[in-house]
Design a protein around this motif. Sequence first.
Motif, PDB file in Angstrom:
ATOM      1  N   PRO A  82       7.906  46.565  19.267  1.00 48.86           N
ATOM      2  CA  PRO A  82       8.057  45.220  19.842  1.00 48.86           C
ATOM      3  C   PRO A  82       9.180  45.091  20.858  1.00 48.86           C
ATOM      4  O   PRO A  82       9.056  44.359  21.836  1.00 48.86           O
ATOM      5  CB  PRO A  82       8.340  44.352  18.603  1.00 48.86           C
ATOM      6  CG  PRO A  82       7.775  45.096  17.458  1.00 48.86           C
ATOM      7  CD  PRO A  82       7.924  46.540  17.789  1.00 48.86           C
ATOM      8  N   GLY A  83      10.293  45.806  20.641  1.00 44.72           N
ATOM      9  CA  GLY A  83      11.446  45.635  21.516  1.00 44.72           C
ATOM     10  C   GLY A  83      11.469  46.507  22.743  1.00 44.72           C
ATOM     11  O   GLY A  83      12.476  46.532  23.462  1.00 44.72           O
ATOM     12  N   GLY A  84      10.403  47.261  22.998  1.00 42.56           N
ATOM     13  CA  GLY A  84      10.366  48.103  24.186  1.00 42.56           C
ATOM     14  C   GLY A  84      10.417  49.589  23.905  1.00 42.56           C
ATOM     15  O   GLY A  84      10.120  50.406  24.777  1.00 42.56           O
ATOM     16  N   GLY A  85      10.808  49.971  22.673  1.00 48.37           N
ATOM     17  CA  GLY A  85      10.786  51.386  22.322  1.00 48.37           C
ATOM     18  C   GLY A  85       9.371  51.841  22.006  1.00 48.37           C
ATOM     19  O   GLY A  85       8.419  51.068  22.067  1.00 48.37           O
ATOM     20  N   TYR A  86       9.235  53.111  21.651  1.00 46.80           N
ATOM     21  CA  TYR A  86       7.911  53.629  21.318  1.00 46.80           C
ATOM     22  C   TYR A  86       8.031  54.872  20.449  1.00 46.80           C
ATOM     23  O   TYR A  86       9.079  55.537  20.393  1.00 46.80           O
ATOM     24  CB  TYR A  86       7.095  53.928  22.581  1.00 46.80           C
ATOM     25  CG  TYR A  86       7.705  54.972  23.504  1.00 46.80           C
ATOM     26  CD1 TYR A  86       7.327  56.317  23.428  1.00 46.80           C
ATOM     27  CD2 TYR A  86       8.652  54.610  24.466  1.00 46.80           C
ATOM     28  CE1 TYR A  86       7.872  57.263  24.277  1.00 46.80           C
ATOM     29  CE2 TYR A  86       9.215  55.549  25.309  1.00 46.80           C
ATOM     30  CZ  TYR A  86       8.818  56.880  25.215  1.00 46.80           C
ATOM     31  OH  TYR A  86       9.379  57.823  26.055  1.00 46.80           O
ATOM     32  N   VAL A 129      11.103  59.097  17.818  1.00 45.82           N
ATOM     33  CA  VAL A 129      11.459  57.720  18.160  1.00 45.82           C
ATOM     34  C   VAL A 129      12.168  57.701  19.504  1.00 45.82           C
ATOM     35  O   VAL A 129      13.131  58.445  19.710  1.00 45.82           O
ATOM     36  CB  VAL A 129      12.367  57.102  17.070  1.00 45.82           C
ATOM     37  CG1 VAL A 129      12.716  55.662  17.433  1.00 45.82           C
ATOM     38  CG2 VAL A 129      11.682  57.165  15.706  1.00 45.82           C
ATOM     39  N   ASN A 130      11.683  56.870  20.416  1.00 48.30           N
ATOM     40  CA  ASN A 130      12.273  56.770  21.758  1.00 48.30           C
ATOM     41  C   ASN A 130      12.646  55.323  22.049  1.00 48.30           C
ATOM     42  O   ASN A 130      11.942  54.391  21.657  1.00 48.30           O
ATOM     43  CB  ASN A 130      11.281  57.268  22.815  1.00 48.30           C
ATOM     44  CG  ASN A 130      10.943  58.736  22.631  1.00 48.30           C
ATOM     45  OD1 ASN A 130      11.659  59.605  23.081  1.00 48.30           O
ATOM     46  ND2 ASN A 130       9.849  59.009  21.930  1.00 48.30           N
ATOM     47  N   SER A 131      13.738  55.146  22.808  1.00 49.50           N
ATOM     48  CA  SER A 131      14.239  53.789  23.061  1.00 49.50           C
ATOM     49  C   SER A 131      13.517  53.089  24.197  1.00 49.50           C
ATOM     50  O   SER A 131      13.489  51.868  24.258  1.00 49.50           O
ATOM     51  CB  SER A 131      15.734  53.848  23.378  1.00 49.50           C
ATOM     52  OG  SER A 131      15.966  54.624  24.539  1.00 49.50           O
ATOM     53  N   GLY A 132      12.898  53.833  25.113  1.00 44.83           N
ATOM     54  CA  GLY A 132      12.206  53.212  26.240  1.00 44.83           C
ATOM     55  C   GLY A 132      13.153  52.364  27.065  1.00 44.83           C
ATOM     56  O   GLY A 132      14.301  52.745  27.317  1.00 44.83           O
ATOM     57  N   ASN A 133      12.716  51.169  27.481  1.00 44.53           N
ATOM     58  CA  ASN A 133      13.567  50.303  28.308  1.00 44.53           C
ATOM     59  C   ASN A 133      14.512  49.449  27.478  1.00 44.53           C
ATOM     60  O   ASN A 133      15.135  48.529  27.977  1.00 44.53           O
ATOM     61  CB  ASN A 133      12.703  49.401  29.195  1.00 44.53           C
ATOM     62  CG  ASN A 133      11.788  48.497  28.380  1.00 44.53           C
ATOM     63  OD1 ASN A 133      11.951  48.368  27.171  1.00 44.53           O
ATOM     64  ND2 ASN A 133      10.813  47.888  29.041  1.00 44.53           N
ATOM     65  N   LYS A 134      14.602  49.741  26.171  1.00 46.58           N
ATOM     66  CA  LYS A 134      15.466  48.961  25.277  1.00 46.58           C
ATOM     67  C   LYS A 134      16.939  49.248  25.531  1.00 46.58           C
ATOM     68  O   LYS A 134      17.814  48.452  25.198  1.00 46.58           O
ATOM     69  CB  LYS A 134      15.104  49.314  23.829  1.00 46.58           C
ATOM     70  CG  LYS A 134      15.898  48.610  22.754  1.00 46.58           C
ATOM     71  CD  LYS A 134      15.426  47.200  22.527  1.00 46.58           C
ATOM     72  CE  LYS A 134      16.194  46.564  21.378  1.00 46.58           C
ATOM     73  NZ  LYS A 134      15.813  45.174  21.179  1.00 46.58           N
ATOM     74  N   SER A 135      17.247  50.385  26.157  1.00 47.53           N
ATOM     75  CA  SER A 135      18.617  50.882  26.217  1.00 47.53           C
ATOM     76  C   SER A 135      19.581  49.952  26.936  1.00 47.53           C
ATOM     77  O   SER A 135      20.780  50.041  26.752  1.00 47.53           O
ATOM     78  CB  SER A 135      18.636  52.260  26.894  1.00 47.53           C
ATOM     79  OG  SER A 135      18.014  52.180  28.163  1.00 47.53           O
TER      80      SER A 135
END
Length: 518
Positions: free
Chosen positions: A306-310, A324-330
């Motif tokens: 939900p928060g942008g990770g994947y 687990v990847n943070s994506g644009n959540k960082s």
Amino acid sequence: MSNELIINSTPKGDRIALLQDKRIVEYHIEQSEPQFSVGDIYLGTVKKLVSGLNAAFIDIGYEKDAFLHYHDLGPNLPTLQKFTREVMTKKNKVIRLENFKLEPEIDKLGKIEKAVQKGHLALVQVVKEPISTKGPRLSCDISIAGRFLVLVPFANGVNISKKITSKAERNRLQKLMSSIKPKNYGVIVRTVAEGKAVEEMERDLKDSIAKWEDGLAKLVDAKAGDRIIGEMSRATSMLRDLLNNDFDNVIVDTPELYNEAKGYVHNVAPEKEKIVKLHQSKTKLFEQLGIEKQLKMLFGRSVSLPGGGYLIVEHTEALHVIDVNSGNKSNSEEDQEATALSVNREAAKEVARQLRLRDMGGIIVIDFIDMKKADNRKLIQDIMRDEMRGDRSKYTILPLTKFGLMQITRQRVRPEMNVATHETCPSCGGTGSITASIAVSDIVEQHLEHLVTKQNEKKLTILVHPFLSAYFTKGFPSIRMNWFLKYKTWITIMEDSSFGITEFKFLNQNGDQIEISS
């Protein structure tokens, strides 16, 4: 939390989805062909003894012989063997256990050769379905699962689920079951029995005993490979295991499934009979409830958070790996540790859901984003435990290592569920190549000329991709205007955004598609 069981009937079998708050958490496919399902009891033939494995291979009709280890024989194997022989030779005509004399238990550390003999018949139960290249796994420790309890023939003990923690309730259930169960039947009380009245427990016990005795009646005339007792359908077994006061709906889309589900609910919980509903809309059941879309989004290699990770989910023969990847959540948190904790919290919840949804078993390794604080690592482990509490499979969760790895073992008794999320490209048909897009307009014009001048078609309509429609209709004079001047007939052009850039169709004046040779 709302719970709904959705059952969709297809020519290949039933598709079963368990929804919690409209989100799918379990998905099963029950094949219409006969399957070797967990809980089925067969009359098998001992084909081979392997002393090195301390196991036997049993023929129950599957393409590969099933596996039976010595530890799965059960302590009461001699009693089971003697009772089976007497039933099959019709010496025990009543087929009841109450007055049957139990034999001494087998040695826990014994050898397979002393317990079973090659060529002999054996009553066995499937405890693990065929997976990959392996045949079914079997047990001779027979049990019959009911709604509130598990019946264990040839035993006398009463065991209570460890998840029932109240000492007073455990004592109540212990005394209750000891007083109502017949001799030579053991009982395992399930978690859902907590707080249930004696009438409900006694009815469930009688139903399980009746199921066992009905199976024994079949054993009298059974042949090797016959199924003696079949586990109920996957949908009904899920109702048995999950039906409680929080269950809101059971929705099915065929009268046959409706009658089966309603009949079962009427027998076990008449007050909840109204939750069973028949879907009669023209829109397909899974489409209307958004399940098809969820399946396509949740079974891919990449799963969004939900928060942008994947998550990236990879499968091997030996184990499953989830990254687990943070994506644009960082960029949305104060520092790296806060970002890692935020993404890992969401990931833990989704991983627990994915394990149930895909029915992933064996060893699962999750590579969480590194966190420096021990309290944060402990928090992620606690979240994972809380989220997996509703999982009906046995599992073990190990703490995160300093590298951010979490190891989970989860009982695997069925093949892993998989849904194809890739579709054939509409433009290339899966070949990987398409007609040169620059030539498509010329090809359309060639077919148009043939249809108008050679076949004398009137009032033609062409279905094309929106880009191609714009090419033919925009500007002055447009290409379509030139066609009108040339052929003295107006050509209708309709856009279809589902078409590939090189796709097109011709329709005649009646709206029927015109077959054209390429």
